[in-house]
Design a protein around this motif. Structure first.
Motif, PDB file in Angstrom:
ATOM      1  N   LEU A   7      36.563  31.889  58.048  1.00  0.00           N
ATOM      2  CA  LEU A   7      37.247  31.557  56.799  1.00  0.00           C
ATOM      3  C   LEU A   7      38.359  32.558  56.541  1.00  0.00           C
ATOM      4  CD1 LEU A   7      37.342  29.985  54.046  1.00  0.00           C
ATOM      5  CD2 LEU A   7      35.794  31.762  53.172  1.00  0.00           C
ATOM      6  N   SER A   8      39.525  32.053  56.148  1.00  0.00           N
ATOM      7  CA  SER A   8      40.612  32.873  55.628  1.00  0.00           C
ATOM      8  C   SER A   8      40.804  32.448  54.178  1.00  0.00           C
ATOM      9  CB  SER A   8      41.893  32.625  56.428  1.00  0.00           C
ATOM     10  OG  SER A   8      42.956  33.373  55.879  1.00  0.00           O
ATOM     11  N   TYR A   9      40.764  33.410  53.261  1.00  0.00           N
ATOM     12  CA  TYR A   9      40.700  33.047  51.840  1.00  0.00           C
ATOM     13  C   TYR A   9      41.481  34.058  51.000  1.00  0.00           C
ATOM     14  CZ  TYR A   9      38.187  31.253  47.657  1.00  0.00           C
ATOM     15  OH  TYR A   9      37.826  30.690  46.458  1.00  0.00           O
ATOM     16  N   ASN A  10      42.477  33.583  50.258  1.00  0.00           N
ATOM     17  CA  ASN A  10      43.184  34.432  49.304  1.00  0.00           C
ATOM     18  C   ASN A  10      42.374  34.434  48.012  1.00  0.00           C
ATOM     19  OD1 ASN A  10      44.869  35.442  47.227  1.00  0.00           O
ATOM     20  ND2 ASN A  10      46.664  34.993  48.464  1.00  0.00           N
ATOM     21  N   VAL A  11      41.707  35.541  47.743  1.00  0.00           N
ATOM     22  CA  VAL A  11      40.771  35.611  46.615  1.00  0.00           C
ATOM     23  C   VAL A  11      41.423  36.065  45.312  1.00  0.00           C
ATOM     24  CG1 VAL A  11      38.707  35.835  48.006  1.00  0.00           C
ATOM     25  CG2 VAL A  11      39.973  37.890  47.382  1.00  0.00           C
ATOM     26  N   PHE A  12      42.695  36.469  45.341  1.00  0.00           N
ATOM     27  CA  PHE A  12      43.458  36.763  44.123  1.00  0.00           C
ATOM     28  C   PHE A  12      42.752  37.804  43.249  1.00  0.00           C
ATOM     29  CE2 PHE A  12      45.612  35.202  40.102  1.00  0.00           C
ATOM     30  CZ  PHE A  12      46.891  35.544  40.514  1.00  0.00           C
ATOM     31  N   LEU A  13      42.235  38.863  43.889  1.00  0.00           N
ATOM     32  CA  LEU A  13      41.579  39.955  43.163  1.00  0.00           C
ATOM     33  C   LEU A  13      42.545  41.127  43.062  1.00  0.00           C
ATOM     34  CD1 LEU A  13      38.055  39.775  44.846  1.00  0.00           C
ATOM     35  CD2 LEU A  13      38.661  39.025  42.534  1.00  0.00           C
ATOM     36  N   ARG A  14      43.546  40.942  42.242  1.00  0.00           N
ATOM     37  CA  ARG A  14      44.583  41.953  42.091  1.00  0.00           C
ATOM     38  C   ARG A  14      44.009  43.205  41.438  1.00  0.00           C
ATOM     39  NH1 ARG A  14      48.667  38.336  38.865  1.00  0.00           N
ATOM     40  NH2 ARG A  14      46.734  38.008  37.754  1.00  0.00           N
ATOM     41  N   PRO A  15      44.611  44.371  41.749  1.00  0.00           N
ATOM     42  CA  PRO A  15      44.073  45.617  41.188  1.00  0.00           C
ATOM     43  C   PRO A  15      44.349  45.726  39.689  1.00  0.00           C
ATOM     44  CG  PRO A  15      46.090  46.064  42.400  1.00  0.00           C
ATOM     45  CD  PRO A  15      45.770  44.605  42.614  1.00  0.00           C
ATOM     46  N   PRO A  16      43.495  46.464  38.979  1.00  0.00           N
ATOM     47  CA  PRO A  16      43.768  46.696  37.569  1.00  0.00           C
ATOM     48  C   PRO A  16      45.036  47.531  37.450  1.00  0.00           C
ATOM     49  CG  PRO A  16      41.739  47.794  38.259  1.00  0.00           C
ATOM     50  CD  PRO A  16      42.308  47.103  39.440  1.00  0.00           C
ATOM     51  N   PRO A  17      45.817  47.375  36.459  1.00  0.00           N
ATOM     52  CA  PRO A  17      45.631  46.543  35.270  1.00  0.00           C
ATOM     53  C   PRO A  17      46.306  45.182  35.387  1.00  0.00           C
ATOM     54  CG  PRO A  17      47.447  48.021  34.874  1.00  0.00           C
ATOM     55  CD  PRO A  17      46.957  48.300  36.286  1.00  0.00           C
ATOM     56  N   VAL A  18      46.599  44.718  36.612  1.00  0.00           N
ATOM     57  CA  VAL A  18      47.294  43.449  36.810  1.00  0.00           C
ATOM     58  C   VAL A  18      46.347  42.291  36.485  1.00  0.00           C
ATOM     59  CG1 VAL A  18      48.521  41.995  38.464  1.00  0.00           C
ATOM     60  CG2 VAL A  18      48.677  44.492  38.636  1.00  0.00           C
ATOM     61  N   GLU A  28      33.308  38.092  37.970  1.00  0.00           N
ATOM     62  CA  GLU A  28      32.551  36.852  38.121  1.00  0.00           C
ATOM     63  C   GLU A  28      32.866  36.191  39.464  1.00  0.00           C
ATOM     64  OE1 GLU A  28      34.338  37.794  35.496  1.00  0.00           O
ATOM     65  OE2 GLU A  28      33.253  37.370  33.650  1.00  0.00           O
ATOM     66  N   ARG A  29      34.130  36.236  39.858  1.00  0.00           N
ATOM     67  CA  ARG A  29      34.525  35.625  41.126  1.00  0.00           C
ATOM     68  C   ARG A  29      33.955  36.392  42.315  1.00  0.00           C
ATOM     69  NH1 ARG A  29      39.925  35.416  41.977  1.00  0.00           N
ATOM     70  NH2 ARG A  29      40.482  36.752  40.248  1.00  0.00           N
ATOM     71  N   VAL A  30      33.906  37.729  42.223  1.00  0.00           N
ATOM     72  CA  VAL A  30      33.302  38.518  43.297  1.00  0.00           C
ATOM     73  C   VAL A  30      31.836  38.130  43.470  1.00  0.00           C
ATOM     74  CG1 VAL A  30      32.538  40.844  43.954  1.00  0.00           C
ATOM     75  CG2 VAL A  30      34.870  40.481  43.161  1.00  0.00           C
ATOM     76  N   LYS A  31      31.127  37.969  42.366  1.00  0.00           N
ATOM     77  CA  LYS A  31      29.711  37.577  42.430  1.00  0.00           C
ATOM     78  C   LYS A  31      29.563  36.193  43.072  1.00  0.00           C
ATOM     79  CE  LYS A  31      25.538  37.068  39.765  1.00  0.00           C
ATOM     80  NZ  LYS A  31      24.916  36.847  38.501  1.00  0.00           N
ATOM     81  N   ILE A  44      35.102  36.471  58.033  1.00  0.00           N
ATOM     82  CA  ILE A  44      35.896  36.140  56.839  1.00  0.00           C
ATOM     83  C   ILE A  44      37.073  37.100  56.749  1.00  0.00           C
ATOM     84  CG2 ILE A  44      35.927  35.900  54.326  1.00  0.00           C
ATOM     85  CD1 ILE A  44      32.887  35.488  54.436  1.00  0.00           C
ATOM     86  N   CYS A  45      38.260  36.541  56.553  1.00  0.00           N
ATOM     87  CA  CYS A  45      39.471  37.324  56.325  1.00  0.00           C
ATOM     88  C   CYS A  45      39.894  37.083  54.880  1.00  0.00           C
ATOM     89  CB  CYS A  45      40.581  36.891  57.266  1.00  0.00           C
ATOM     90  SG  CYS A  45      40.136  37.018  59.009  1.00  0.00           S
ATOM     91  N   PHE A  46      39.705  38.081  54.039  1.00  0.00           N
ATOM     92  CA  PHE A  46      40.105  37.972  52.639  1.00  0.00           C
ATOM     93  C   PHE A  46      41.495  38.561  52.458  1.00  0.00           C
ATOM     94  CE2 PHE A  46      35.403  38.202  51.578  1.00  0.00           C
ATOM     95  CZ  PHE A  46      35.319  36.909  51.096  1.00  0.00           C
ATOM     96  N   GLU A  47      42.340  37.843  51.726  1.00  0.00           N
ATOM     97  CA  GLU A  47      43.629  38.369  51.303  1.00  0.00           C
ATOM     98  C   GLU A  47      43.554  38.637  49.806  1.00  0.00           C
ATOM     99  OE1 GLU A  47      43.836  34.950  52.662  1.00  0.00           O
ATOM    100  OE2 GLU A  47      43.661  35.844  54.642  1.00  0.00           O
ATOM    101  N   GLU A  48      44.314  39.589  49.341  1.00  0.00           N
ATOM    102  CA  GLU A  48      44.364  40.015  47.939  1.00  0.00           C
ATOM    103  C   GLU A  48      42.996  40.473  47.427  1.00  0.00           C
ATOM    104  OE1 GLU A  48      46.927  38.212  45.063  1.00  0.00           O
ATOM    105  OE2 GLU A  48      48.061  37.167  46.612  1.00  0.00           O
ATOM    106  N   ALA A  49      42.247  41.125  48.303  1.00  0.00           N
ATOM    107  CA  ALA A  49      40.981  41.761  47.915  1.00  0.00           C
ATOM    108  C   ALA A  49      41.275  43.256  47.778  1.00  0.00           C
ATOM    109  CB  ALA A  49      39.901  41.503  48.958  1.00  0.00           C
ATOM    110  N   PHE A  50      42.049  43.593  46.780  1.00  0.00           N
ATOM    111  CA  PHE A  50      42.516  44.967  46.610  1.00  0.00           C
ATOM    112  C   PHE A  50      41.373  45.906  46.249  1.00  0.00           C
ATOM    113  CE2 PHE A  50      46.292  42.410  45.950  1.00  0.00           C
ATOM    114  CZ  PHE A  50      47.231  43.101  46.700  1.00  0.00           C
ATOM    115  N   GLY A  51      41.383  47.090  46.870  1.00  0.00           N
ATOM    116  CA  GLY A  51      40.380  48.104  46.579  1.00  0.00           C
ATOM    117  C   GLY A  51      40.918  49.198  45.673  1.00  0.00           C
ATOM    118  N   THR A  52      42.176  49.127  45.329  1.00  0.00           N
ATOM    119  CA  THR A  52      42.804  50.142  44.497  1.00  0.00           C
ATOM    120  C   THR A  52      42.276  50.097  43.065  1.00  0.00           C
ATOM    121  OG1 THR A  52      44.806  49.983  45.832  1.00  0.00           O
ATOM    122  CG2 THR A  52      45.032  51.002  43.670  1.00  0.00           C
TER     123      THR A  52
END
Length: 122
Positions: A7-18, A28-31, A44-52
């Motif tokens: 799976l390749s998935y853009n999860v749109f988990l932008r870093p705070p405070p964005v 909720e989406r991470v869960k 799985i290749c996640f895009e926009e899974a920012f760790g910052t």
């Protein structure tokens, strides 16, 4: 021959405070990803899974390990205006990552200048 579920998935988990005007429901989406998506794939290749500035990437890695995707690789943080920001890419794999490589583009807009990953199965 064994089937491999990828799976390749853009999860749109932008870093705070964005965030949008309202909540992005990131926690909720991470869960949901951890409980409903990760168990169904081998790679799985996640895009926009920012760790910052957050632990969401670590949580995805933890969900992966609980579901047999014990190998992971993510891009490294780079300094942008004195803030360490990563490119948001995360690879989870059931298979060992025996070789990895990346290409960093000379300049883009913020974190968009980074990354290409590949894995090689033994």
């Amino acid at each position: 021959m064994e089937d491999i579920r990828i799976l390749s998935y853009n999860v749109f988990l932008r870093p705070p405070p964005v965030h949008d005007k309202f909540s992005d429901y990131k926690e909720e989406r991470v869960k949901l990803l951890g409980e409903k998506v990760i168990p169904n794939y081998d790679i799985i290749c996640f895009e926009e899974a920012f760790g910052t500035l957050n632990k969401r990437r670590d949580e995805l890695i933890s969900y992966g390990k609980k579901n047999g995707l014990t190998y992971s690789y993510s891009d490294q943080s780079h300094s942008i205006c004195e803030l360490k920001v990563d490119g948001g890419l995360l690879l989870l794999s059931k298979y060992p990552i025996v070789e990895k490589d990346s290409i960093e583009y000379p300049r883009g807009c913020h974190s968009d200048w980074y990354f290409f990953i590949y894995i090689k199965k033994i």
